[in-house]
Motif scaffolding. Sequence first.
Motif, PDB file in Angstrom:
ATOM      1  N   ALA A 110       0.791  -1.073   0.031  1.00  0.00           N
ATOM      2  CA  ALA A 110       0.114  -0.059  -0.084  1.00  0.00           C
ATOM      3  C   ALA A 110       0.670   1.182   0.069  1.00  0.00           C
ATOM      4  O   ALA A 110       2.054   1.320   0.569  1.00  0.00           O
ATOM      5  CB  ALA A 110      -1.057  -0.058   1.344  1.00  0.00           C
ATOM      6  N   ASN A 111       0.456   2.384  -0.689  1.00  0.00           N
ATOM      7  CA  ASN A 111       0.921   3.502  -0.492  1.00  0.00           C
ATOM      8  C   ASN A 111       0.682   4.228   0.917  1.00  0.00           C
ATOM      9  O   ASN A 111      -0.265   3.885   1.589  1.00  0.00           O
ATOM     10  CB  ASN A 111       0.496   4.355  -1.467  1.00  0.00           C
ATOM     11  CG  ASN A 111      -1.140   4.853  -1.603  1.00  0.00           C
ATOM     12  OD1 ASN A 111      -1.591   5.187  -0.568  1.00  0.00           O
ATOM     13  ND2 ASN A 111      -1.711   5.182  -2.674  1.00  0.00           N
ATOM     14  N   ASP A 112       1.520   5.270   1.347  1.00  0.00           N
ATOM     15  CA  ASP A 112       1.179   5.872   2.644  1.00  0.00           C
ATOM     16  C   ASP A 112      -0.309   6.186   2.994  1.00  0.00           C
ATOM     17  O   ASP A 112      -0.631   5.920   3.987  1.00  0.00           O
ATOM     18  CB  ASP A 112       2.173   6.958   3.024  1.00  0.00           C
ATOM     19  CG  ASP A 112       3.556   6.665   3.146  1.00  0.00           C
ATOM     20  OD1 ASP A 112       3.621   5.309   3.002  1.00  0.00           O
ATOM     21  OD2 ASP A 112       4.552   7.564   3.095  1.00  0.00           O
ATOM     22  N   GLU A 113      -0.604   6.724   2.060  1.00  0.00           N
ATOM     23  CA  GLU A 113      -2.363   7.150   2.255  1.00  0.00           C
ATOM     24  C   GLU A 113      -3.232   6.111   2.638  1.00  0.00           C
ATOM     25  O   GLU A 113      -3.912   6.076   3.567  1.00  0.00           O
ATOM     26  CB  GLU A 113      -2.866   8.091   1.018  1.00  0.00           C
ATOM     27  CG  GLU A 113      -4.253   8.684   1.158  1.00  0.00           C
ATOM     28  CD  GLU A 113      -4.698   9.254  -0.037  1.00  0.00           C
ATOM     29  OE1 GLU A 113      -5.846   9.059  -0.517  1.00  0.00           O
ATOM     30  OE2 GLU A 113      -4.037  10.077  -0.560  1.00  0.00           O
ATOM     31  N   THR A 114      -3.022   5.004   1.740  1.00  0.00           N
ATOM     32  CA  THR A 114      -3.783   3.677   2.017  1.00  0.00           C
ATOM     33  C   THR A 114      -3.267   3.115   3.513  1.00  0.00           C
ATOM     34  O   THR A 114      -4.403   2.570   3.991  1.00  0.00           O
ATOM     35  CB  THR A 114      -3.543   2.645   1.017  1.00  0.00           C
ATOM     36  OG1 THR A 114      -3.972   3.310  -0.329  1.00  0.00           O
ATOM     37  CG2 THR A 114      -4.485   1.391   1.297  1.00  0.00           C
ATOM     38  N   GLN A 153       6.276  -7.858  18.784  1.00  0.00           N
ATOM     39  CA  GLN A 153       7.796  -7.770  19.120  1.00  0.00           C
ATOM     40  C   GLN A 153       8.472  -6.826  18.039  1.00  0.00           C
ATOM     41  O   GLN A 153       9.381  -6.271  18.204  1.00  0.00           O
ATOM     42  CB  GLN A 153       8.830  -8.989  19.294  1.00  0.00           C
ATOM     43  CG  GLN A 153      10.118  -8.922  19.490  1.00  0.00           C
ATOM     44  CD  GLN A 153      10.857  -9.918  19.809  1.00  0.00           C
ATOM     45  OE1 GLN A 153      10.381 -10.969  20.152  1.00  0.00           O
ATOM     46  NE2 GLN A 153      12.158  -9.883  19.798  1.00  0.00           N
ATOM     47  N   TYR A 154       7.966  -6.946  16.660  1.00  0.00           N
ATOM     48  CA  TYR A 154       8.572  -6.212  15.676  1.00  0.00           C
ATOM     49  C   TYR A 154       7.656  -5.176  15.089  1.00  0.00           C
ATOM     50  O   TYR A 154       6.628  -5.356  15.049  1.00  0.00           O
ATOM     51  CB  TYR A 154       9.035  -7.120  14.478  1.00  0.00           C
ATOM     52  CG  TYR A 154      10.138  -8.409  14.883  1.00  0.00           C
ATOM     53  CD1 TYR A 154      11.309  -7.835  14.751  1.00  0.00           C
ATOM     54  CD2 TYR A 154       9.790  -9.414  15.597  1.00  0.00           C
ATOM     55  CE1 TYR A 154      12.171  -8.847  15.113  1.00  0.00           C
ATOM     56  CE2 TYR A 154      10.612 -10.399  15.927  1.00  0.00           C
ATOM     57  CZ  TYR A 154      12.245 -10.074  15.832  1.00  0.00           C
ATOM     58  OH  TYR A 154      12.994 -10.861  15.971  1.00  0.00           O
ATOM     59  N   ILE A 155       8.288  -4.293  14.522  1.00  0.00           N
ATOM     60  CA  ILE A 155       7.574  -3.047  13.585  1.00  0.00           C
ATOM     61  C   ILE A 155       7.866  -3.267  12.150  1.00  0.00           C
ATOM     62  O   ILE A 155       9.341  -3.779  12.071  1.00  0.00           O
ATOM     63  CB  ILE A 155       7.513  -1.742  14.178  1.00  0.00           C
ATOM     64  CG1 ILE A 155       9.085  -1.258  14.180  1.00  0.00           C
ATOM     65  CG2 ILE A 155       7.025  -1.826  15.504  1.00  0.00           C
ATOM     66  CD1 ILE A 155       9.075   0.087  14.499  1.00  0.00           C
ATOM     67  N   ILE A 156       7.248  -3.079  11.269  1.00  0.00           N
ATOM     68  CA  ILE A 156       7.680  -3.203   9.774  1.00  0.00           C
ATOM     69  C   ILE A 156       7.001  -2.135   9.001  1.00  0.00           C
ATOM     70  O   ILE A 156       5.963  -1.548   9.055  1.00  0.00           O
ATOM     71  CB  ILE A 156       7.174  -4.801   9.323  1.00  0.00           C
ATOM     72  CG1 ILE A 156       7.621  -5.235   8.024  1.00  0.00           C
ATOM     73  CG2 ILE A 156       5.570  -4.693   9.459  1.00  0.00           C
ATOM     74  CD1 ILE A 156       7.094  -6.510   7.470  1.00  0.00           C
ATOM     75  N   SER A 157       8.142  -1.947   7.991  1.00  0.00           N
ATOM     76  CA  SER A 157       7.689  -0.722   6.961  1.00  0.00           C
ATOM     77  C   SER A 157       8.361  -0.973   5.617  1.00  0.00           C
ATOM     78  O   SER A 157       8.984  -1.987   5.563  1.00  0.00           O
ATOM     79  CB  SER A 157       7.920   0.534   7.635  1.00  0.00           C
ATOM     80  OG  SER A 157       7.756   1.323   6.739  1.00  0.00           O
TER      81      SER A 157
END
Length: 131
Positions: free
Chosen positions: A41-45, A69-73
Motif C-alpha cells: 500500500a501507499n502511505d495514504e492507504t 515484537q517487531y515493527i515493519i515498514s
Amino acid sequence: MTIENIMKKYDRMTINMFEDFLFFDVGDIDDVDIIVGFIKANDETKIQEYSDMICNDSGYKGIFLEGNQYIISNDKNEVHIIDTVAAEYAKNSLIEMVFEIDEFIFLIRHKKEYMEWFKQNTKCILFDNTY
C-alpha cells in the motif's frame, strides 16, 4: 526463487532474527495477508486502512505496522523490520533487517517451509549462543 537462494544473501544474525519474526509476529494466513497488503500500500492507504495497527510512537522515519515484537515498514523496494524489544536494550543501536519486497513476500508466504529450512540449516544449542 527459493528460500535457500534468498537466505544465502544474509548473515546468521539476520537468518535467526527472521525466524524469530515469523514465530512471534506472523501467525496465520490472515497475518500474512495484512502484512503483504500493508507493504504493497501507499502511505495514504496505510493510514486509511491500517490506522488501528500503525505504530505511532516508534521514533523511526516512516509508517510502521505494529507487531508483537517487531515493527515493519517499506521504503521503495525494501522492507524494514525492526526488533523493538532488542532495540530497547541495545544502546544507540538499531536492530533491523532489510529485505527486497518480492523476496520478503515470498518468505512470509512460505513460512512453514522457511521454518523447516531453518531447522535443517541452523544448529542452535538452547541457552547458548553457539551455532
